[in-house]
Design a protein around this motif. Structure first.
Motif, PDB file in Angstrom:
ATOM      1  N   GLY A 300      -8.154   2.683  24.023  1.00 40.46           N
ATOM      2  CA  GLY A 300      -7.102   3.788  25.002  1.00 40.46           C
ATOM      3  C   GLY A 300      -7.618   3.678  26.454  1.00 40.46           C
ATOM      4  O   GLY A 300      -8.263   2.725  26.959  1.00 40.46           O
ATOM      5  N   LYS A 301      -7.260   4.506  27.246  1.00 43.23           N
ATOM      6  CA  LYS A 301      -7.359   4.653  28.747  1.00 43.23           C
ATOM      7  C   LYS A 301      -8.841   4.693  28.961  1.00 43.23           C
ATOM      8  O   LYS A 301      -9.718   5.087  28.301  1.00 43.23           O
ATOM      9  N   GLY A 302      -9.204   4.110  30.012  1.00 44.09           N
ATOM     10  CA  GLY A 302     -10.489   4.167  30.607  1.00 44.09           C
ATOM     11  C   GLY A 302     -10.846   5.218  31.661  1.00 44.09           C
ATOM     12  O   GLY A 302     -10.174   6.248  31.692  1.00 44.09           O
ATOM     13  N   ILE A 303     -11.886   5.192  32.491  1.00 44.32           N
ATOM     14  CA  ILE A 303     -12.329   6.156  33.263  1.00 44.32           C
ATOM     15  C   ILE A 303     -11.295   6.527  34.260  1.00 44.32           C
ATOM     16  O   ILE A 303     -10.375   5.820  34.706  1.00 44.32           O
ATOM     17  N   ALA A 304     -11.279   7.628  34.885  1.00 42.18           N
ATOM     18  CA  ALA A 304     -10.481   8.305  35.964  1.00 42.18           C
ATOM     19  C   ALA A 304     -11.216   8.086  37.184  1.00 42.18           C
ATOM     20  O   ALA A 304     -12.564   7.938  37.091  1.00 42.18           O
ATOM     21  N   GLY A 305     -10.492   7.819  38.252  1.00 49.66           N
ATOM     22  CA  GLY A 305     -11.413   7.723  39.769  1.00 49.66           C
ATOM     23  C   GLY A 305     -11.849   9.169  40.180  1.00 49.66           C
ATOM     24  O   GLY A 305     -11.014  10.168  39.861  1.00 49.66           O
ATOM     25  N   LYS A 306     -12.676   9.326  41.067  1.00 50.33           N
ATOM     26  CA  LYS A 306     -13.171  10.660  41.240  1.00 50.33           C
ATOM     27  C   LYS A 306     -12.245  11.379  42.262  1.00 50.33           C
ATOM     28  O   LYS A 306     -12.509  12.487  42.664  1.00 50.33           O
ATOM     29  N   TYR A 307     -11.331  10.582  42.999  1.00 50.42           N
ATOM     30  CA  TYR A 307     -10.418  11.023  43.991  1.00 50.42           C
ATOM     31  C   TYR A 307      -8.870  11.444  43.167  1.00 50.42           C
ATOM     32  O   TYR A 307      -8.444  12.446  43.361  1.00 50.42           O
ATOM     33  N   SER A 308      -8.371  10.187  42.609  1.00 48.20           N
ATOM     34  CA  SER A 308      -7.228  10.698  41.920  1.00 48.20           C
ATOM     35  C   SER A 308      -7.108  11.220  40.478  1.00 48.20           C
ATOM     36  O   SER A 308      -6.218  11.789  40.337  1.00 48.20           O
ATOM     37  N   VAL A 313      -6.679   5.199  35.440  1.00 50.19           N
ATOM     38  CA  VAL A 313      -6.306   4.654  36.789  1.00 50.19           C
ATOM     39  C   VAL A 313      -7.303   4.677  37.867  1.00 50.19           C
ATOM     40  O   VAL A 313      -8.011   5.687  37.841  1.00 50.19           O
ATOM     41  N   LEU A 314      -7.584   3.568  38.420  1.00 52.66           N
ATOM     42  CA  LEU A 314      -8.623   3.511  39.498  1.00 52.66           C
ATOM     43  C   LEU A 314      -8.015   2.887  40.709  1.00 52.66           C
ATOM     44  O   LEU A 314      -7.410   1.969  40.674  1.00 52.66           O
ATOM     45  N   GLY A 315      -7.916   3.751  42.093  1.00 51.18           N
ATOM     46  CA  GLY A 315      -7.390   3.226  43.109  1.00 51.18           C
ATOM     47  C   GLY A 315      -8.436   2.357  43.719  1.00 51.18           C
ATOM     48  O   GLY A 315      -9.797   2.227  43.279  1.00 51.18           O
ATOM     49  N   TYR A 316      -7.957   1.164  44.455  1.00 53.84           N
ATOM     50  CA  TYR A 316      -8.839   0.291  45.084  1.00 53.84           C
ATOM     51  C   TYR A 316     -10.067   0.839  45.786  1.00 53.84           C
ATOM     52  O   TYR A 316     -11.248   0.519  45.749  1.00 53.84           O
ATOM     53  N   ASN A 317      -9.721   2.073  46.312  1.00 50.93           N
ATOM     54  CA  ASN A 317     -10.911   2.654  47.143  1.00 50.93           C
ATOM     55  C   ASN A 317     -11.928   3.262  46.356  1.00 50.93           C
ATOM     56  O   ASN A 317     -13.140   3.220  46.566  1.00 50.93           O
ATOM     57  N   GLU A 318     -11.292   3.700  45.074  1.00 52.24           N
ATOM     58  CA  GLU A 318     -12.348   4.332  44.104  1.00 52.24           C
ATOM     59  C   GLU A 318     -13.273   3.207  43.543  1.00 52.24           C
ATOM     60  O   GLU A 318     -14.581   3.301  43.163  1.00 52.24           O
ATOM     61  N   ILE A 371       6.844  -7.158  51.316  1.00 46.61           N
ATOM     62  CA  ILE A 371       6.156  -6.624  50.101  1.00 46.61           C
ATOM     63  C   ILE A 371       6.104  -5.238  50.325  1.00 46.61           C
ATOM     64  O   ILE A 371       6.345  -4.271  51.423  1.00 46.61           O
ATOM     65  N   MET A 372       6.241  -4.381  49.267  1.00 46.05           N
ATOM     66  CA  MET A 372       6.121  -2.710  49.060  1.00 46.05           C
ATOM     67  C   MET A 372       4.825  -2.542  48.582  1.00 46.05           C
ATOM     68  O   MET A 372       4.188  -2.900  47.707  1.00 46.05           O
ATOM     69  N   ILE A 373       4.280  -1.475  49.011  1.00 43.78           N
ATOM     70  CA  ILE A 373       2.758  -1.016  48.672  1.00 43.78           C
ATOM     71  C   ILE A 373       2.960   0.344  47.984  1.00 43.78           C
ATOM     72  O   ILE A 373       3.297   1.284  48.616  1.00 43.78           O
ATOM     73  N   TRP A 374       2.544   0.486  46.746  1.00 43.87           N
ATOM     74  CA  TRP A 374       2.113   1.766  46.004  1.00 43.87           C
ATOM     75  C   TRP A 374       1.030   1.948  45.977  1.00 43.87           C
ATOM     76  O   TRP A 374       0.309   1.187  45.075  1.00 43.87           O
ATOM     77  N   SER A 375      -0.060   2.758  46.502  1.00 44.05           N
ATOM     78  CA  SER A 375       0.335   3.611  47.750  1.00 44.05           C
ATOM     79  C   SER A 375      -0.708   3.548  48.920  1.00 44.05           C
ATOM     80  O   SER A 375      -1.886   3.016  48.567  1.00 44.05           O
ATOM     81  N   LEU A 376      -0.544   3.949  49.944  1.00 41.82           N
ATOM     82  CA  LEU A 376      -1.380   3.771  51.045  1.00 41.82           C
ATOM     83  C   LEU A 376      -2.719   4.587  50.816  1.00 41.82           C
ATOM     84  O   LEU A 376      -3.743   3.818  51.072  1.00 41.82           O
ATOM     85  N   GLU A 377      -2.752   5.551  50.196  1.00 41.58           N
ATOM     86  CA  GLU A 377      -3.910   6.569  49.810  1.00 41.58           C
ATOM     87  C   GLU A 377      -4.946   5.620  48.960  1.00 41.58           C
ATOM     88  O   GLU A 377      -5.999   6.125  48.823  1.00 41.58           O
ATOM     89  N   SER A 378      -4.415   4.709  48.345  1.00 35.20           N
ATOM     90  CA  SER A 378      -5.405   3.981  47.433  1.00 35.20           C
ATOM     91  C   SER A 378      -6.105   2.637  48.205  1.00 35.20           C
ATOM     92  O   SER A 378      -6.769   2.081  47.257  1.00 35.20           O
ATOM     93  N   ASP A 379      -5.624   2.294  49.051  1.00 30.33           N
ATOM     94  CA  ASP A 379      -6.393   1.479  50.057  1.00 30.33           C
ATOM     95  C   ASP A 379      -7.717   1.670  50.346  1.00 30.33           C
ATOM     96  O   ASP A 379      -8.007   3.193  50.447  1.00 30.33           O
ATOM     97  N   ASP A 380      -8.551   1.066  50.838  1.00 26.23           N
ATOM     98  CA  ASP A 380      -9.980   1.610  51.554  1.00 26.23           C
ATOM     99  C   ASP A 380      -9.625   1.909  53.061  1.00 26.23           C
ATOM    100  O   ASP A 380      -9.962   1.560  53.829  1.00 26.23           O
ATOM    101  N   PHE A 381      -8.945   3.171  52.931  1.00 26.44           N
ATOM    102  CA  PHE A 381      -8.324   3.565  54.190  1.00 26.44           C
ATOM    103  C   PHE A 381      -9.257   3.879  55.222  1.00 26.44           C
ATOM    104  O   PHE A 381      -9.125   4.087  56.244  1.00 26.44           O
ATOM    105  N   ARG A 382     -10.681   4.211  54.645  1.00 24.53           N
ATOM    106  CA  ARG A 382     -12.060   4.698  55.612  1.00 24.53           C
ATOM    107  C   ARG A 382     -12.689   3.634  55.902  1.00 24.53           C
ATOM    108  O   ARG A 382     -13.588   3.713  56.733  1.00 24.53           O
ATOM    109  N   GLY A 383     -12.548   2.642  55.457  1.00 21.32           N
ATOM    110  CA  GLY A 383     -13.522   1.434  55.471  1.00 21.32           C
ATOM    111  C   GLY A 383     -14.596   1.593  54.959  1.00 21.32           C
ATOM    112  O   GLY A 383     -15.592   1.077  55.467  1.00 21.32           O
ATOM    113  N   THR A 384     -14.689   2.456  53.902  1.00 20.71           N
ATOM    114  CA  THR A 384     -15.862   2.731  53.402  1.00 20.71           C
ATOM    115  C   THR A 384     -16.645   1.632  52.596  1.00 20.71           C
ATOM    116  O   THR A 384     -18.058   1.472  52.706  1.00 20.71           O
TER     117      THR A 384
END
Length: 477
Positions: A300-308, A313-318, A371-384
């Motif tokens: 089944g499903k794996g871990i959740a991201g600490k933000y989303s 689901v894991l965002g790229y930033n997570e 290209i369409m992106i879903w979605s901005l908030e999952s990129d490493d938008f802070r450059g962390t």
């Protein structure tokens, strides 16, 4: 840097528009969704309008508004979206990004997965409800300063059961009437659509919907996930040999290459077809920590991201933060041109700079609309995780435009020069633009009797109608 006064922002915007027109005729689009609920995420995951770089996308889509069974629009989070009753005015701030980059187009999306399908079906089947929706939409776009609508009905003919519904036909009528309602105002109409053939052919008569859509955003992701019996990657570029063992033929349709070829062969023009890519991965919990190859069993499903905070689901930033802190094994899937990673019994198939570079190259090779992106908030938008904010989005722009941004400029650009030579604004002149009477490429901005002088790039002239630099063939000089 320029002053934050509105006059200077507009001047700066005119320069950006001029440079964009002169520097490129590339028709690629970078369509970026923002999931507005991300402003409520904790810690470094909190993402607001202030975190959007308006130079990295050609189109920004505000997601989402809802739809009522009556055909009326529904504001889902009035406190966030609007200014009424001391609201945060998110929509106003979102559209104000065009003061920085006037080449940017903003759209409001109606629908999304959580909005379901039934209410769309009810509205699309009723002429009076369609008319109410169109009227509501036009007024909303005008009131708030958007450039158009993104219709995100997921999906016509699916996820609901209504007596005598004919969503596939009604969807065509709905789009036709929407286009007729939006076009007189110059508003854009786009749609987010299902991707794989076995699903898309239920929902869409592709040749019939094409005339009414400016862009078709194909959601070529969620092709595999924990709902499958075995491990699979979210958005593989190509299929694998294992797919051919599926007697139904469905597995062979679940990759980007197959999706694009289906839509093209079915009648979608390449220049309108925008490839949707995910900035997130799908996670699984392995049945056995030793069985971590594609096609292995899971429970089944794996871990959740600490933000989303959504299991599976894991965002790229997570994910990139996790990989800095924990010992994940990273692999590259050669057949499908996508990465995956695992740690003990956790497994994720995702996107990285390399895989998105290959998808962007695919878009260029097939001359798609972008290209369409879903979605901005999952990129490493802070450059962390590195030295750059938005590494995924920057990579897409590099491939599509040969530049870090579609216009070749950034928010830090400051190359406008001012002089008062040749023309002086009258002391009582109202604030505004004046074209040079002898040189169409020169123009001035008058502000409290002060003259600011500018010149369009070579080959362009100042267009008083649009108050921007334009091709000379389009300027009445």
């Amino acid at each position: 840097m320029w002053s934050s006064s509105s006059g200077y922002l507009v001047l700066f915007g005119v320069f950006l528009l001029a440079t964009s027109l002169a520097a490129q005729k590339n028709t690629s689009n970078v369509v970026c969704y923002q999931g507005t609920w991300s402003t409520y995420r904790p810690g470094l995951g909190k993402f607001g309008v202030e975190d959007i770089d308006p130079f990295l996308c050609t189109h920004l889509i505000y997601a989402f508004l809802g739809i009522e069974e009556t055909g009326q629009l529904r504001v889902i989070d009035a406190y966030l979206d609007l200014e009424d009753n001391s609201g945060r005015g998110n929509i106003k701030n979102f559209n104000a990004l065009k003061l920085k980059n006037p080449t940017l187009k903003t759209l409001v999306a109606v629908g999304g997965w959580n909005e379901g399908s039934k209410k769309f079906s009810l509205v699309a089947s009723d002429p009076a409800k369609r008319s109410r929706f169109i009227d509501d939409t036009v007024k909303f776009i005008q009131r708030h300063g958007f450039d158009g609508l993104d219709l995100d009905w997921e999906y016509p003919g699916q996820r609901h059961s209504l007596e005598n519904d004919d969503d596939r036909t009604n969807y065509i009528t709905f789009l036709k009437e929407l286009k007729e309602g939006l076009q007189p105002f110059g508003f854009i109409l786009t749609a987010a659509v299902g991707s794989a053939q076995f699903s898309a052919e239920i929902s869409y008569d592709i040749p019939a919907i094409v005339p009414y859509l400016d862009l078709i955003n194909v959601m070529a992701y969620d092709l595999h996930g924990p709902w499958d019996p075995v491990l699979g990657i979210n958005a593989p570029l190509y299929g694998s040999k294992k797919d051919k063992s599926d007697a139904t033929g469905r597995q062979q349709q679940l990759n980007v290459d197959a999706i694009v070829k289906y839509w093209l062969q079915a009648g979608a023009p390449a220049e309108k077809l925008v490839l949707g890519v995910p900035f997130y991965g799908r996670t699984f919990t392995l049945a056995n920590a030793e069985d971590h190859e594609l096609g292995s069993p899971h429970i089944g499903k794996g871990i959740a991201g600490k933000y989303s905070r959504e299991p599976g689901v894991l965002g790229y930033n997570e994910l990139c933060e996790l990989m800095q802190q924990e010992d994940w094994t990273q692999k590259w899937e050669e057949e499908q041109n996508v990465p995956y990673a695992y740690k003990q019994r956790q497994w994720v198939g995702y996107e990285d700079v390399r895989s998105l570079s290959l998808k962007a190259q695919y878009v260029l090779e097939h001359q798609l609309g972008g290209i369409m992106i879903w979605s901005l908030e999952s990129d490493d938008f802070r450059g962390t995780c590195g030295n750059q904010r938005y590494p995924l989005l920057h990579e897409i722009n590099k491939v599509l435009f040969g530049s870090e941004t579609p216009s070749g400029l950034t928010d830090e650009s400051n190359e406008i020069t001012e002089s008062n030579e040749g023309y002086s604004c009258p002391a009582d002149a109202t604030e505004g633009y004046v074209r040079d009477p002898e040189n169409c490429s020169k123009f001035y901005f008058c502000n409290d009797g002060i003259t600011h002088s500018f010149e369009c790039p070579s080959g362009l002239g100042f267009d008083p109608n649009t108050k921007s630099c334009n091709y000379l063939s389009s300027v009445n000089c």
